[in-house]
Design a protein around this motif. Structure first.
Motif, mmCIF file in Angstrom:
data_model
loop_
_atom_site.group_PDB
_atom_site.id
_atom_site.type_symbol
_atom_site.label_atom_id
_atom_site.label_comp_id
_atom_site.label_asym_id
_atom_site.label_seq_id
_atom_site.Cartn_x
_atom_site.Cartn_y
_atom_site.Cartn_z
ATOM 1 N N SER A 3 161.780 -33.031 28.572
ATOM 2 C CA SER A 3 161.597 -31.964 29.545
ATOM 3 C C SER A 3 161.744 -32.475 30.978
ATOM 4 O O SER A 3 161.623 -33.673 31.254
ATOM 5 N N THR A 28 161.573 -30.820 35.392
ATOM 6 C CA THR A 28 161.351 -29.695 36.291
ATOM 7 C C THR A 28 161.490 -30.172 37.721
ATOM 8 O O THR A 28 161.673 -31.363 37.988
ATOM 9 N N LYS A 67 147.514 -29.227 36.963
ATOM 10 C CA LYS A 67 148.176 -29.516 35.692
ATOM 11 C C LYS A 67 148.002 -30.999 35.399
ATOM 12 O O LYS A 67 148.259 -31.846 36.261
ATOM 13 N N GLN A 118 145.303 -24.081 28.656
ATOM 14 C CA GLN A 118 146.738 -23.865 28.519
ATOM 15 C C GLN A 118 147.437 -25.181 28.213
ATOM 16 O O GLN A 118 147.026 -26.247 28.680
ATOM 17 N N LEU A 121 151.325 -26.990 28.236
ATOM 18 C CA LEU A 121 152.650 -26.820 28.823
ATOM 19 C C LEU A 121 153.506 -28.052 28.600
ATOM 20 O O LEU A 121 153.036 -29.098 28.144
ATOM 21 N N THR A 122 154.785 -27.949 28.972
ATOM 22 C CA THR A 122 155.654 -29.105 29.165
ATOM 23 C C THR A 122 156.239 -28.999 30.563
ATOM 24 O O THR A 122 156.066 -27.970 31.242
ATOM 25 N N ASN A 158 159.139 -28.444 31.283
ATOM 26 C CA ASN A 158 160.111 -27.356 31.278
ATOM 27 C C ASN A 158 159.528 -26.025 31.696
ATOM 28 O O ASN A 158 160.238 -25.174 32.257
ATOM 29 N N ASN A 159 158.233 -25.803 31.442
ATOM 30 C CA ASN A 159 157.650 -24.517 31.813
ATOM 31 C C ASN A 159 156.511 -24.634 32.805
ATOM 32 O O ASN A 159 155.648 -23.755 32.905
ATOM 33 N N VAL A 160 156.517 -25.724 33.589
ATOM 34 C CA VAL A 160 155.553 -25.860 34.680
ATOM 35 C C VAL A 160 155.934 -24.871 35.789
ATOM 36 O O VAL A 160 157.098 -24.806 36.167
#
Length: 291
Positions: A4, A6, A259, A284, A286-287, A289-291
């Motif tokens: 991943s 971002t 995070k 939650q 996450l990775t 990729n979806n931060v």
């Protein structure tokens, strides 16, 4: 392997997977009974639980620097040690991760070590064809908190087995060691938060941009299962201090929606936490990729 990535403000962030390994479950959870922790992380026949070594590559648009936070256990273990830790780098490794993201080891300008235990810094060097130690990242400056360096180069008997000479000496002899103070600012938006319970001078890199914060939590919270306050590692040098540091840190993380990037969790890459009735829990997962 699909990794991943971002963008957070001026920083491009890339997950770097360096390999899997196993550690004794009892040591990983200290005084917490096996009947509790094994429900979430079942142990193998040698009482070991699955772990990973997940690092983070940061490319700064402002400075052009390429930072690597930690670099895993490396390739210097002999067969006996590989079996003890069930080290697996067949698919997850530094080389593959860098190639997937389009980077080379020469691109790294700075390595920020959270601390120098073998599973965090072993990838700094390797044995070349002449069986001599060589540097994996020839253009990098190595950043270590000063108090931690003093501890790592003159360790107590209990911690000595984690500070391997073949890992420490190449850093010492590189001429590129930079000792930093606690809460060091590497550049605008990137700093190091220091905690001392697991080992003296462990720094947790903190990335802040666009009202968002990502913290590389290293061994303060090695897995999502370690979020409850009393779930502290037996490996920690000062577990009561870890308890206090973890409480303060998780309060800030919950209040500010930080995070938390997990280095050793084989299942979850990033978590967020919340507090209810004095207890912290994962709210939650996450990775990058979806931060």
């Amino acid at each position: 392997m699909s990794l991943s990535k971002t963008t957070l403000g001026p920083f491009e962030l890339y997950t770097i997977e360096t390999g899997d390994f196993r550690l004794d479950g009892g040591a990983m959870f200290g005084v917490v009974p096996k009947t509790l922790w094994s429900r979430q992380l079942p142990a193998d026949d040698k009482n070991r639980i699955p772990m990973t070594m997940r690092c983070l590559l940061i490319k700064s648009k402002n400075t052009g620097k390429v930072y690597l936070i930690d670099n895993g256990a490396g390739t210097k273990f002999n067969e006996k040690m590989e079996n003890i830790y069930q080290l697996d780098q067949d698919s997850k490794n530094l080389q593959n991760s860098f190639e997937e993201h389009g980077f080379s080891f020469d691109d790294v300008t700075d390595i920020i070590f959270t601390h120098l235990h073998f599973d965090h810094c072993g990838g700094t060097s390797f044995y070349d064809n002449d069986d001599k130690l060589a540097l994996t990242f020839p253009n990098a400056t190595y950043h270590v908190v000063k108090s931690h360096w003093e501890n790592a180069t003159d360790p107590n008997a209990r911690e000595k087995a984690s500070f391997l000479p073949e890992n420490i000496n190449p850093i010492k002899e590189s001429g590129k060691l930079n000792l930093v103070d606690k809460n060091h600012k590497y550049e605008e938006g990137l700093s190091g938060l220091v905690v001392n319970g697991h080992t003296i001078g462990q720094q947790l890199p903190k990335i802040e941009a666009n009202d968002d914060t990502l913290v590389f939590v290293a061994d303060l919270v090695p897995t999502h299962v370690h979020v409850p306050l009393p779930w502290v590692m037996g490996y920690d040098m000062y577990p009561v201090q870890t308890l206090s540091e973890k409480n303060e840190f998780l309060k800030q993380a919950a209040e500010n929606n930080w995070k938390l990037y997990l280095e050793h969790d084989s299942e979850k890459e990033i978590i967020q936490v919340q507090e209810k009735d004095g207890r912290f829990y994962v709210s939650q997962s996450l990775t990058l990729n979806n931060v």
